[in-house]
Design a protein around this motif. Structure first.
Motif, PDB file in Angstrom:
ATOM      1  N   ARG A  53       0.954  -0.978  -0.178  1.00 31.52           N
ATOM      2  CA  ARG A  53      -0.150  -0.253  -0.401  1.00 31.52           C
ATOM      3  C   ARG A  53       0.888   0.949  -0.276  1.00 31.52           C
ATOM      4  O   ARG A  53       0.726   1.813  -1.030  1.00 31.52           O
ATOM      5  CB  ARG A  53      -0.576  -0.610   1.032  1.00 31.52           C
ATOM      6  CG  ARG A  53      -2.034   0.830   1.541  1.00 31.52           C
ATOM      7  CD  ARG A  53      -3.111   0.820   0.383  1.00 31.52           C
ATOM      8  NE  ARG A  53      -4.045  -0.228   0.740  1.00 31.52           N
ATOM      9  CZ  ARG A  53      -4.479  -0.403  -0.884  1.00 31.52           C
ATOM     10  NH1 ARG A  53      -4.393   0.042  -1.349  1.00 31.52           N
ATOM     11  NH2 ARG A  53      -4.784  -2.093  -0.663  1.00 31.52           N
ATOM     12  N   LYS A  86     -12.358  -4.996   0.119  1.00 34.31           N
ATOM     13  CA  LYS A  86     -12.608  -4.172   0.722  1.00 34.31           C
ATOM     14  C   LYS A  86     -13.951  -2.963   0.025  1.00 34.31           C
ATOM     15  O   LYS A  86     -14.093  -3.417  -0.618  1.00 34.31           O
ATOM     16  CB  LYS A  86     -11.663  -3.305  -0.534  1.00 34.31           C
ATOM     17  CG  LYS A  86      -9.836  -3.902  -0.288  1.00 34.31           C
ATOM     18  CD  LYS A  86      -9.622  -2.770   1.286  1.00 34.31           C
ATOM     19  CE  LYS A  86      -8.020  -3.805   1.364  1.00 34.31           C
ATOM     20  NZ  LYS A  86      -7.827  -3.602   2.149  1.00 34.31           N
ATOM     21  N   GLU A  90     -14.796   2.353   3.391  1.00 31.42           N
ATOM     22  CA  GLU A  90     -13.694   2.290   4.107  1.00 31.42           C
ATOM     23  C   GLU A  90     -12.371   3.298   3.174  1.00 31.42           C
ATOM     24  O   GLU A  90     -11.467   4.017   3.798  1.00 31.42           O
ATOM     25  CB  GLU A  90     -13.619   1.129   4.896  1.00 31.42           C
ATOM     26  CG  GLU A  90     -14.151   1.365   5.890  1.00 31.42           C
ATOM     27  CD  GLU A  90     -14.164  -0.202   6.499  1.00 31.42           C
ATOM     28  OE1 GLU A  90     -13.805  -0.854   6.373  1.00 31.42           O
ATOM     29  OE2 GLU A  90     -14.969  -0.592   7.311  1.00 31.42           O
ATOM     30  N   GLU A  93     -12.329   6.731   2.962  1.00 29.08           N
ATOM     31  CA  GLU A  93     -11.948   7.495   4.372  1.00 29.08           C
ATOM     32  C   GLU A  93     -10.081   7.236   4.147  1.00 29.08           C
ATOM     33  O   GLU A  93      -9.122   8.534   5.293  1.00 29.08           O
ATOM     34  CB  GLU A  93     -12.428   7.482   5.465  1.00 29.08           C
ATOM     35  CG  GLU A  93     -14.125   7.539   5.805  1.00 29.08           C
ATOM     36  CD  GLU A  93     -14.912   6.968   7.165  1.00 29.08           C
ATOM     37  OE1 GLU A  93     -14.140   5.827   7.626  1.00 29.08           O
ATOM     38  OE2 GLU A  93     -16.391   6.292   6.776  1.00 29.08           O
ATOM     39  N   GLN A  94      -9.888   6.247   3.788  1.00 18.20           N
ATOM     40  CA  GLN A  94      -8.038   6.242   3.946  1.00 18.20           C
ATOM     41  C   GLN A  94      -7.403   6.686   3.212  1.00 18.20           C
ATOM     42  O   GLN A  94      -6.509   7.455   3.606  1.00 18.20           O
ATOM     43  CB  GLN A  94      -7.690   5.070   4.063  1.00 18.20           C
ATOM     44  CG  GLN A  94      -6.772   4.077   4.071  1.00 18.20           C
ATOM     45  CD  GLN A  94      -6.006   4.226   5.682  1.00 18.20           C
ATOM     46  OE1 GLN A  94      -7.162   3.558   6.458  1.00 18.20           O
ATOM     47  NE2 GLN A  94      -5.202   5.458   5.433  1.00 18.20           N
ATOM     48  N   ARG A  97      -7.329  10.299   4.091  1.00 18.51           N
ATOM     49  CA  ARG A  97      -5.693  10.420   5.574  1.00 18.51           C
ATOM     50  C   ARG A  97      -4.451  10.273   5.178  1.00 18.51           C
ATOM     51  O   ARG A  97      -3.232  11.375   5.105  1.00 18.51           O
ATOM     52  CB  ARG A  97      -6.119   9.211   6.223  1.00 18.51           C
ATOM     53  CG  ARG A  97      -7.102   9.597   7.803  1.00 18.51           C
ATOM     54  CD  ARG A  97      -7.154   8.051   8.370  1.00 18.51           C
ATOM     55  NE  ARG A  97      -7.316   7.314   8.169  1.00 18.51           N
ATOM     56  CZ  ARG A  97      -8.652   6.625   7.849  1.00 18.51           C
ATOM     57  NH1 ARG A  97      -9.646   7.131   8.472  1.00 18.51           N
ATOM     58  NH2 ARG A  97      -8.690   5.214   7.397  1.00 18.51           N
ATOM     59  N   ASP A  98      -4.145   9.262   3.499  1.00 12.97           N
ATOM     60  CA  ASP A  98      -3.148   9.692   2.943  1.00 12.97           C
ATOM     61  C   ASP A  98      -3.090  10.577   1.661  1.00 12.97           C
ATOM     62  O   ASP A  98      -2.070  11.096   1.511  1.00 12.97           O
ATOM     63  CB  ASP A  98      -3.222   7.938   2.059  1.00 12.97           C
ATOM     64  CG  ASP A  98      -3.417   7.029   2.599  1.00 12.97           C
ATOM     65  OD1 ASP A  98      -2.491   6.976   4.331  1.00 12.97           O
ATOM     66  OD2 ASP A  98      -3.991   5.772   2.989  1.00 12.97           O
TER      67      ASP A  98
END
Length: 191
Positions: A53, A86, A90, A93-94, A97-98
């Motif tokens: 990732r 997946k 979600e 949202e990830q 953040r990234d």
């Protein structure tokens, strides 16, 4: 009364529907245009496991820094009680953040959205106001953003060959080198 069988012309940009059409209609003469339009480059397809990732995010950031755009496709809109996959909520949202705002803008499109909302998000991406499009397979056909050069398909093992081919076809529409990245977990069957 002489009965003549009708002439049928079947045109498709993808080989899988053409093969199915040949099965349906029987004996057909086939003409194949096997070259890319002028200025287009072949799409590079690669497979990554979930554990890569950070590498994937770095690659996406480098492509965005070059002024390009990225699709990220999920098999589900929200978490499932029965499937360990997946999901878009979600994943979005990830990605927030990234790829934090205001440096990055992320558009979201899925089948439960109202058509006007969906169109608004698509326009945001097509106009370049959003660098990342998070979506389900609703973008499988009819989407043309030549600046999009990366297609990331999460849980790629859950999609059929025809879907993967259609999704892959959303990139490589401009003159930039394009990539289709198939992401999966280690829980793969031999198939």
């Amino acid at each position: 009364k002489n009965a003549h069988p009708p002439h049928v012309l079947v045109m498709t940009a993808t080989p899988i529907p053409r093969t199915l059409a040949m099965s349906l209609y029987g004996d057909l003469d086939v003409s194949v245009i096997d070259e890319l339009p002028p200025g287009r480059k072949p799409i590079k397809t690669m497979h990554l496991y979930d554990k890569n990732r950070l590498k994937l995010n770095g690659f996406m950031k480098r492509e965005i820094a070059k002024g390009r755009q990225v699709y990220v496709v999920f098999p589900l809109i929200e978490e499932s009680d029965t499937l360990d996959l997946k999901n878009l909520q979600e994943g979005y949202e990830q990605l927030l953040r990234d790829f934090p705002r205001p440096e990055y803008q992320i558009a979201v499109v899925h089948g439960r959205m109202h058509p006007q909302e969906k169109e608004g998000e698509m326009q945001r991406f097509a106009s370049g106001k959003a660098q990342i499009m998070v979506a389900t397979t609703v973008i499988e056909v009819g989407v043309n953003v030549p600046n999009a050069s990366v297609m990331v398909i999460e849980n790629s093992e859950r999609f059929g060959l025809s879907q993967l081919h259609q999704l892959r076809g959303r990139v490589g529409r401009g003159s930039d080198e394009s990539f289709c990245i198939l992401v999966s977990s280690f829980k793969l069957s031999s198939d």
